[in-house]
Design a protein around this motif. Sequence first.
Motif, PDB file in Angstrom:
ATOM      1  N   UNK A 254       8.572  32.465 -11.046  1.00  0.00           N
ATOM      2  CA  UNK A 254       7.867  33.552 -11.569  1.00  0.00           C
ATOM      3  C   UNK A 254       6.379  33.162 -11.298  1.00  0.00           C
ATOM      4  N   UNK A 255       5.955  31.983 -11.473  1.00  0.00           N
ATOM      5  CA  UNK A 255       4.505  31.833 -10.893  1.00  0.00           C
ATOM      6  C   UNK A 255       4.176  32.228  -9.807  1.00  0.00           C
ATOM      7  N   UNK A 256       5.063  31.851  -8.585  1.00  0.00           N
ATOM      8  CA  UNK A 256       4.887  32.056  -7.252  1.00  0.00           C
ATOM      9  C   UNK A 256       4.813  33.674  -7.004  1.00  0.00           C
ATOM     10  N   UNK A 257       5.839  34.036  -7.885  1.00  0.00           N
ATOM     11  CA  UNK A 257       6.035  35.702  -7.963  1.00  0.00           C
ATOM     12  C   UNK A 257       4.746  36.551  -8.242  1.00  0.00           C
ATOM     13  N   UNK A 258       4.053  36.030  -9.180  1.00  0.00           N
ATOM     14  CA  UNK A 258       2.831  36.476  -9.792  1.00  0.00           C
ATOM     15  C   UNK A 258       1.702  36.380  -8.591  1.00  0.00           C
ATOM     16  N   UNK A 259       1.559  35.269  -8.095  1.00  0.00           N
ATOM     17  CA  UNK A 259       0.590  34.829  -6.914  1.00  0.00           C
ATOM     18  C   UNK A 259       0.785  35.744  -5.979  1.00  0.00           C
ATOM     19  N   UNK A 260       2.085  36.077  -5.342  1.00  0.00           N
ATOM     20  CA  UNK A 260       2.447  37.061  -4.452  1.00  0.00           C
ATOM     21  C   UNK A 260       2.225  38.497  -4.711  1.00  0.00           C
ATOM     22  N   UNK A 261       2.519  38.868  -6.002  1.00  0.00           N
ATOM     23  CA  UNK A 261       2.102  40.258  -6.470  1.00  0.00           C
ATOM     24  C   UNK A 261       0.657  40.645  -6.589  1.00  0.00           C
ATOM     25  N   UNK A 262       0.006  39.407  -6.991  1.00  0.00           N
ATOM     26  CA  UNK A 262      -1.833  39.764  -6.746  1.00  0.00           C
ATOM     27  C   UNK A 262      -1.992  39.828  -5.625  1.00  0.00           C
ATOM     28  N   UNK A 263      -1.661  39.158  -4.731  1.00  0.00           N
ATOM     29  CA  UNK A 263      -2.002  39.305  -3.236  1.00  0.00           C
ATOM     30  C   UNK A 263      -1.527  40.677  -2.679  1.00  0.00           C
ATOM     31  N   UNK A 264      -0.381  41.065  -3.003  1.00  0.00           N
ATOM     32  CA  UNK A 264       0.041  42.311  -2.564  1.00  0.00           C
ATOM     33  C   UNK A 264      -0.846  43.516  -2.953  1.00  0.00           C
ATOM     34  N   UNK A 265      -1.126  43.174  -4.247  1.00  0.00           N
ATOM     35  CA  UNK A 265      -2.063  44.361  -4.770  1.00  0.00           C
ATOM     36  C   UNK A 265      -3.427  44.113  -3.986  1.00  0.00           C
ATOM     37  N   UNK A 266      -4.067  43.234  -4.034  1.00  0.00           N
ATOM     38  CA  UNK A 266      -5.461  42.998  -3.190  1.00  0.00           C
ATOM     39  C   UNK A 266      -5.321  43.373  -1.767  1.00  0.00           C
ATOM     40  N   UNK A 267      -4.334  42.923  -1.173  1.00  0.00           N
ATOM     41  CA  UNK A 267      -4.119  43.218   0.414  1.00  0.00           C
ATOM     42  C   UNK A 267      -3.766  44.568   0.652  1.00  0.00           C
ATOM     43  N   UNK A 268      -3.150  45.036  -0.059  1.00  0.00           N
ATOM     44  CA  UNK A 268      -2.700  46.719   0.528  1.00  0.00           C
ATOM     45  C   UNK A 268      -2.962  47.750  -0.701  1.00  0.00           C
ATOM     46  N   UNK A 269      -3.533  47.309  -1.902  1.00  0.00           N
ATOM     47  CA  UNK A 269      -3.733  48.435  -2.939  1.00  0.00           C
ATOM     48  C   UNK A 269      -2.246  48.910  -3.331  1.00  0.00           C
ATOM     49  N   UNK A 270      -1.410  48.206  -3.316  1.00  0.00           N
ATOM     50  CA  UNK A 270      -0.014  48.651  -3.698  1.00  0.00           C
ATOM     51  C   UNK A 270       0.361  48.392  -5.079  1.00  0.00           C
ATOM     52  N   UNK A 271       1.082  49.405  -5.670  1.00  0.00           N
ATOM     53  CA  UNK A 271       1.741  49.178  -7.040  1.00  0.00           C
ATOM     54  C   UNK A 271       2.850  48.263  -6.648  1.00  0.00           C
ATOM     55  N   UNK A 272       3.437  47.602  -7.697  1.00  0.00           N
ATOM     56  CA  UNK A 272       4.461  46.516  -7.697  1.00  0.00           C
ATOM     57  C   UNK A 272       5.658  46.806  -8.616  1.00  0.00           C
ATOM     58  N   UNK A 273       6.745  46.776  -8.254  1.00  0.00           N
ATOM     59  CA  UNK A 273       7.960  46.991  -9.062  1.00  0.00           C
ATOM     60  C   UNK A 273       8.937  45.782  -8.777  1.00  0.00           C
ATOM     61  N   UNK A 274       9.457  45.216  -9.877  1.00  0.00           N
ATOM     62  CA  UNK A 274      10.590  44.249  -9.520  1.00  0.00           C
ATOM     63  C   UNK A 274      11.830  45.001  -9.699  1.00  0.00           C
ATOM     64  N   UNK A 275      12.519  45.324  -8.546  1.00  0.00           N
ATOM     65  CA  UNK A 275      13.596  46.345  -8.512  1.00  0.00           C
ATOM     66  C   UNK A 275      14.829  45.670  -8.902  1.00  0.00           C
ATOM     67  N   UNK A 276      14.935  44.226  -8.702  1.00  0.00           N
ATOM     68  CA  UNK A 276      16.206  43.519  -8.969  1.00  0.00           C
ATOM     69  C   UNK A 276      15.888  42.329  -9.546  1.00  0.00           C
ATOM     70  N   UNK A 277      16.260  41.908 -10.750  1.00  0.00           N
ATOM     71  CA  UNK A 277      16.541  40.649 -11.472  1.00  0.00           C
ATOM     72  C   UNK A 277      17.900  40.202 -11.810  1.00  0.00           C
ATOM     73  N   UNK A 278      18.127  39.111 -11.765  1.00  0.00           N
ATOM     74  CA  UNK A 278      19.663  38.443 -12.215  1.00  0.00           C
ATOM     75  C   UNK A 278      19.533  36.996 -12.276  1.00  0.00           C
TER      76      UNK A 278
END
Length: 343
Positions: A254-278
């Motif tokens: 989850x910590x790594x995912x947060x870093x990735x999500x933050x980078x995706x927002x910064x890099x592309x300006x995209x919104x982020x959705x976690x489409x699947x968990x289990x």
Amino acid sequence: MKKISFAFLLTILSFACKKSAIGETQIYPSPDPVGTYALGADVSWLTEMEATGRKFYNASGEQQDLLKTLKDKGINTIRLRVWVNPVSGYCNTADVLVKAKRAKAMNMRLLIDFHYSDSWADPGQQNKPAAWVNQDFVTLKTSVYNHTVDVLTTLKTNNIIPEWVQVGNETNNGMLWNDGKASVNMKNFADLVLSGYNGVKAVNSSTKVVVHISNGYDNSLFRWIFDGLKANGAKWDVIGMSMYPSVTDWSAKNTQCLANMTDMVSRYGSEIMICEVGMPVSEAVACKAFIKDLIVKNKSLTNNKGLGVFYWEPQSYNSWSGYKLGAFDDTGKPTVAMDGFMP
């Protein structure tokens, strides 16, 4: 009961507003007004499970419509996969419409997930539908566009407008192999994504388009895919992720995912959705903690870029189809994992 005049109601409302304005009374809005943050579940197996006699129950053992049970657990959005010509018929356009109507009747929101295949599309397989196998690439792009338009038009005709649409499912290495295999031809993959994007917008311009990749903690994978898509003219609104950690590594992931999500927002300006968990159904307590933590992290993204978290087939109890990562117990009742979506 005495009738209250409309004028009297206006007076009361005006007085309340004045009190708030001068600081005597403070009214705090809900942090998640209805229609903002998506708490979701993919229940694409629902009609097939019901056809074989599976039933669903709330925590008290009362038999219920699955969507009612999920809604009571905080779920406000349903995700449904679409296959082109599945042998079983399940997850084709007609079956998706049946489930979408049920979601709409429950006042739930909708995410549509195009696999562009007759069966499962995921990181290990992205097989073309049988009817598209011999098409040249120009025709293949047209087929993606037409299929997207046809399904969404069927929904629209029934007054159902998805808020989000995935163009491809877990496209870690592209889709519609080998023509759209990203490691072979990133330009082709980008063109197919663009065909799907254009199809979505042609039917509902307000619907947001999702490009979905698994392993949401893997920043190098996401940079490779989205740098490649951007460089080759693809368009999207939302970056979708999957997260399937173990009981021992979910916090680190989850910590790594947060870093990735933050980078995706910064890099592309995209919104982020976690489409699947289990997570394994046997680890329900850890799964609840995992879900709650991931929701907090997704919500923490700047400018409300975090859109939601979805459990994949939580209702698949008794290892339905061999799947063991559900969130319902062997009696068809939700486990404590589903409390992860509760306030």
